[in-house]
Design a protein around this motif. Structure first.
Motif, PDB file in Angstrom:
ATOM      1  N   ASN A  24       0.979   4.119  -2.911  1.00  0.00           N
ATOM      2  CA  ASN A  24       0.721   5.534  -2.627  1.00  0.00           C
ATOM      3  C   ASN A  24       1.787   6.453  -3.220  1.00  0.00           C
ATOM      4  O   ASN A  24       1.547   7.642  -3.393  1.00  0.00           O
ATOM      5  N   LYS A  25       2.955   5.882  -3.524  1.00  0.00           N
ATOM      6  CA  LYS A  25       3.989   6.657  -4.211  1.00  0.00           C
ATOM      7  C   LYS A  25       3.594   6.747  -5.679  1.00  0.00           C
ATOM      8  O   LYS A  25       2.959   5.853  -6.216  1.00  0.00           O
ATOM      9  N   GLN A  70       0.833  -1.205   0.000  1.00  0.00           N
ATOM     10  CA  GLN A  70       0.000   0.000   0.000  1.00  0.00           C
ATOM     11  C   GLN A  70       0.872   1.261   0.000  1.00  0.00           C
ATOM     12  O   GLN A  70       0.576   2.227  -0.699  1.00  0.00           O
ATOM     13  N   LYS A  71       1.957   1.202   0.760  1.00  0.00           N
ATOM     14  CA  LYS A  71       2.896   2.329   0.800  1.00  0.00           C
ATOM     15  C   LYS A  71       3.502   2.558  -0.588  1.00  0.00           C
ATOM     16  O   LYS A  71       3.607   3.699  -1.051  1.00  0.00           O
TER      17      LYS A  71
END
Length: 193
Positions: A99-100, A95-96
Motif C-alpha cells: 500500500n506504500k 499488504q501494508k
C-alpha cells in the motif's frame, strides 16, 4: 499385620493409582497420561528438546495457555495454529508494504508475489490441520513442508535481481522455524521420533 507388611501395603496403595493413570509409550519414551494432567509443560520440554529451535519451541508453545494441559495431538494443533497466525501477520505486513508507494517496480512485484506465496502457505497450514484431524501425519508433513517452500519462494524472488533485499527475511525465518517445530511435534505424534 506386622510393621513391614503394613508399610508395604501403604506403599502399594500410594503408587498403584499412578500405574493406572499413566502409561509409558515405549516408542516415544514419553509418559502420556490417560487423563489430562499438568504434564503439558514436561511434554513441551521433552518434545522441544528434539526441535532444532528449542528456545522458540518452548516459548511459543508455552505462550498459549491451552498448552499447559495439552497432549501431543493438541500440541501439534497449537504449533500449526501458531504458524498460521504468523503467516497471517506476514501477509498483513506485505499488504501494508504494498500500500506504500514504491518507486521500484521490481520490489513491488516481489511483494505481490510474496502476498500470493503467504496466501498459499496459509492454505497449506489449513490443509495440515485437516490432515491432522484425520491422523494423516504424513500429509501433515507434506503440507507443512509445502508451506515452508512457499515462504522460501517469497525470499528467493528478491534474490533474482542483484541489489534487492527482502524486507521479510526475519519474518520468513520465524515462520519457517515455527513450521519446523510443528514438523517435530508431528513426528513425535506419529511415532517417527
Amino acid at each position: 499385620m506386622n510393621t513391614i507388611s503394613g508399610v508395604f501395603f501403604i506403599l502399594i496403595l500410594a503408587f498403584w493409582p499412578h500405574q493406572i493413570l499413566a502409561q509409558e509409550d515405549q516408542d516415544l519414551g514419553l509418559i502420556i497420561p490417560n487423563q489430562k494432567s499438568s504434564l503439558g509443560e514436561e511434554l513441551i520440554a521433552q518434545v522441544c528438546d528434539h526441535a532444532i529451535y528449542k528456545d522458540l519451541c518452548i516459548s511459543s508453545l508455552q505462550s498459549v495457555p491451552e498448552s499447559k494441559d495439552a497432549d501431543l495431538f493438541e500440541l501439534t494443533t497449537i504449533a500449526l495454529k501458531l504458524a498460521a497466525t504468523n503467516a497471517t501477520e506476514i501477509k498483513k505486513y506485505v499488504q501494508k508494504l504494498l500500500n506504500k508507494s514504491h518507486s521500484d517496480r521490481y520490489t513491488h512485484q516481489c511483494l505481490a508475489d510474496c502476498s500470493e506465496n503467504y496466501e498459499d502457505a496459509l492454505d497449506r497450514i489449513e490443509d495440515s490441520l485437516k490432515a491432522l484431524e484425520s491422523k494423516g501425519y504424513n500429509d501433515v508433513n507434506t503440507w507443512v513442508t509445502a508451506a515452508m517452500a512457499d515462504a522460501e519462494s517469497c525470499e528467493e524472488g528478491f534474490l533474482d535481481r542483484p541489489g534487492h533485499k527482502s524486507p521479510l527475511t526475519g519474518r520468513s525465518t520465524i515462520f519457517n522455524q515455527l513450521c519446523s517445530i510443528a514438523l517435530t511435534i508431528t513426528n513425535f505424534l506419529s511415532g517417527s521420533v
